[in-house]
Write a protein that holds these residues in place. Structure first.
Motif, mmCIF file in Angstrom:
data_model
loop_
_atom_site.group_PDB
_atom_site.id
_atom_site.type_symbol
_atom_site.label_atom_id
_atom_site.label_comp_id
_atom_site.label_asym_id
_atom_site.label_seq_id
_atom_site.Cartn_x
_atom_site.Cartn_y
_atom_site.Cartn_z
ATOM 1 N N GLY A 142 0.802 -1.228 0.000
ATOM 2 C CA GLY A 142 0.000 0.000 0.000
ATOM 3 C C GLY A 142 0.828 1.267 0.000
ATOM 4 O O GLY A 142 0.273 2.375 -0.006
ATOM 5 N N GLY A 143 2.149 1.148 -0.004
ATOM 6 C CA GLY A 143 3.021 2.327 0.028
ATOM 7 C C GLY A 143 2.852 3.204 -1.208
ATOM 8 O O GLY A 143 2.577 2.707 -2.300
ATOM 9 N N ALA A 144 3.021 4.522 -1.007
ATOM 10 C CA ALA A 144 2.797 5.468 -2.112
ATOM 11 C C ALA A 144 4.076 5.786 -2.878
ATOM 12 O O ALA A 144 4.025 6.184 -4.036
ATOM 13 N N ALA A 145 5.235 5.629 -2.229
ATOM 14 C CA ALA A 145 6.498 6.042 -2.876
ATOM 15 C C ALA A 145 7.111 4.884 -3.652
ATOM 16 O O ALA A 145 7.106 3.743 -3.193
ATOM 17 N N HIS A 146 7.607 5.197 -4.845
ATOM 18 C CA HIS A 146 8.282 4.157 -5.609
ATOM 19 C C HIS A 146 9.308 4.775 -6.545
ATOM 20 O O HIS A 146 9.310 5.979 -6.788
ATOM 21 N N GLU A 147 10.162 3.907 -7.056
ATOM 22 C CA GLU A 147 11.163 4.353 -8.024
ATOM 23 C C GLU A 147 10.799 3.787 -9.387
ATOM 24 O O GLU A 147 10.531 2.591 -9.530
ATOM 25 N N ARG A 148 10.796 4.676 -10.388
ATOM 26 C CA ARG A 148 10.456 4.230 -11.739
ATOM 27 C C ARG A 148 11.720 3.726 -12.426
ATOM 28 O O ARG A 148 12.726 4.447 -12.484
ATOM 29 N N ILE A 149 11.670 2.481 -12.950
ATOM 30 C CA ILE A 149 12.895 1.941 -13.551
ATOM 31 C C ILE A 149 12.790 1.705 -15.053
ATOM 32 O O ILE A 149 13.786 1.524 -15.719
ATOM 33 N N PHE A 150 11.578 1.714 -15.589
ATOM 34 C CA PHE A 150 11.449 1.461 -17.031
ATOM 35 C C PHE A 150 10.095 1.964 -17.510
ATOM 36 O O PHE A 150 9.105 1.854 -16.788
ATOM 37 N N ALA A 151 10.072 2.520 -18.726
ATOM 38 C CA ALA A 151 8.804 2.950 -19.335
ATOM 39 C C ALA A 151 8.449 1.952 -20.430
ATOM 40 O O ALA A 151 9.083 1.926 -21.487
ATOM 41 N N VAL B 233 7.269 0.560 -15.197
ATOM 42 C CA VAL B 233 7.688 -0.492 -14.275
ATOM 43 C C VAL B 233 8.344 0.205 -13.081
ATOM 44 O O VAL B 233 9.303 0.969 -13.256
ATOM 45 N N VAL B 234 7.800 -0.015 -11.891
ATOM 46 C CA VAL B 234 8.294 0.685 -10.709
ATOM 47 C C VAL B 234 8.604 -0.321 -9.597
ATOM 48 O O VAL B 234 8.122 -1.457 -9.620
ATOM 49 N N VAL B 235 9.398 0.129 -8.635
ATOM 50 C CA VAL B 235 9.736 -0.689 -7.466
ATOM 51 C C VAL B 235 9.345 0.095 -6.213
ATOM 52 O O VAL B 235 9.726 1.261 -6.063
ATOM 53 N N CYS B 236 8.573 -0.531 -5.367
ATOM 54 C CA CYS B 236 8.096 0.115 -4.144
ATOM 55 C C CYS B 236 9.279 0.490 -3.239
ATOM 56 O O CYS B 236 10.127 -0.348 -2.949
ATOM 57 N N SER B 237 9.297 1.754 -2.787
ATOM 58 C CA SER B 237 10.396 2.210 -1.932
ATOM 59 C C SER B 237 10.310 1.612 -0.538
ATOM 60 O O SER B 237 11.300 1.573 0.194
ATOM 61 N N ARG B 238 9.134 1.145 -0.178
ATOM 62 C CA ARG B 238 8.944 0.656 1.176
ATOM 63 C C ARG B 238 9.213 -0.851 1.287
ATOM 64 O O ARG B 238 9.942 -1.290 2.167
ATOM 65 N N CYS B 239 8.632 -1.659 0.347
ATOM 66 C CA CYS B 239 8.766 -3.114 0.507
ATOM 67 C C CYS B 239 9.540 -3.781 -0.629
ATOM 68 O O CYS B 239 9.810 -4.972 -0.566
#
Ligand SMILES: [Zn+2]
Length: 270
Positions: free
Chosen positions: A24-33, A50-56
């Motif tokens: 449910g985390g809101a922050a993430h890092e975008r790694i690919f479009a 394609v993103v990776v959750c900053s929390r989990c």
């Protein structure tokens, strides 16, 4: 735009930012479009980030359409009835289902356990489980064509429904199977809550999804697994986290690789 630079966030995708489907985390890092060419009348969406959750640390597709767009797609555009073979799955898929039946069977509590295969396609896995002596097998699939095919090929009972419909069908099951399903589902927690509501108190769930840790191992994987349909990219850790936060206790977990059609290999976590 320079080589290797991602398009800006405000580019071409009309959809809202998606919270992490695992935590449910809101922050993430975008790694690919990831972007797709439009197919007339058949496009689910134009792509995703394609993103990776900053929390989990879970990987997932962001800025995708709302659930109703996916529901309509799987109802109307399903490719899982195998029209080209009169409903029968390929030889590779049949062998894959035999392997899965052998993996699953020891964990089904008894021959009369009520088994539900969610996203059952043409029903071959249930057919194989019935051959192994399990007498109470039911399928569920969002595509009406799949229900017809499963009935015709294997005389199986298949309910035409989405995961969100599951609580309304008013039945309880002892063992739910989701093979190749959760990587397609937008709202994972509500989907698992729906499955839980249809399980008996000591009910079990078997989940199998593509393994993101092996995507670089097979030449087909980047194209197959970052597809229009796949919107969650699980590792063993993120799958375990998902199940735990939704109240499931692990019984077993494994990583495997299975050969499938066209000489490709699909690696899974189950
Ligand atoms: Zn997360």
């Amino acid at each position: 735009m320079r080589d290797g630079e991602l398009p800006s966030n405000e580019d071409d995708l009309p959809h809202d930012v998606r919270p992490c489907p695992v935590c449910g985390g809101a922050a993430h890092e975008r790694i690919f479009a990831q972007r797709f060419a439009a197919v007339s009348g058949a496009s689910l969406h134009a792509g995703y980030d394609v993103v990776v959750c900053s929390r989990c640390g879970a990987g997932f597709a962001d800025r995708i359409p709302a659930q109703p767009a996916f529901d309509a797609y799987y109802r109307d555009m399903s490719k899982y009835e195998y029209h080209q073979r009169d409903g029968a799955e390929s030889e590779y898929d049949r062998k894959r289902m035999e392997v899965i039946a052998a993996v699953v069977a020891p964990y089904i509590p008894s021959p009369d356990s009520r088994i539900l295969d969610i996203g059952c396609a043409s029903g071959s896995l249930l057919h194989l489980l019935r051959q192994r002596g399990f007498v109470s097998v039911t399928g569920m699939d969002p595509s009406p064509g799949c229900a017809q095919t499963a009935r015709r090929l294997y005389d199986l009972r298949v309910v035409t429904a989405t995961l969100d419909d599951l609580p309304t069908i008013g039945e309880r099951f002892d063992f739910a199977i989701l093979v190749g399903v959760l990587e397609h589902v937008r709202e994972l927690s509500s989907a698992l809550a729906a499955v839980r509501s249809a399980l008996s108190p000591r009910g079990r769930i078997y989940v199998e999804v593509p393994d993101v840790l092996t995507f670089t191992d097979w030449s087909n994987a980047p194209f197959q697994d970052f597809s229009t349909e796949h919107i969650n990219f699980f590792s063993p850790t993120s799958l375990a986290n998902l199940m735990r936060v939704n109240g499931f206790v692990p019984v077993f977990s494994e990583q495997n690789a299975r050969h499938q059609s066209f000489g490709t290999v699909m690696s899974n976590i189950s």
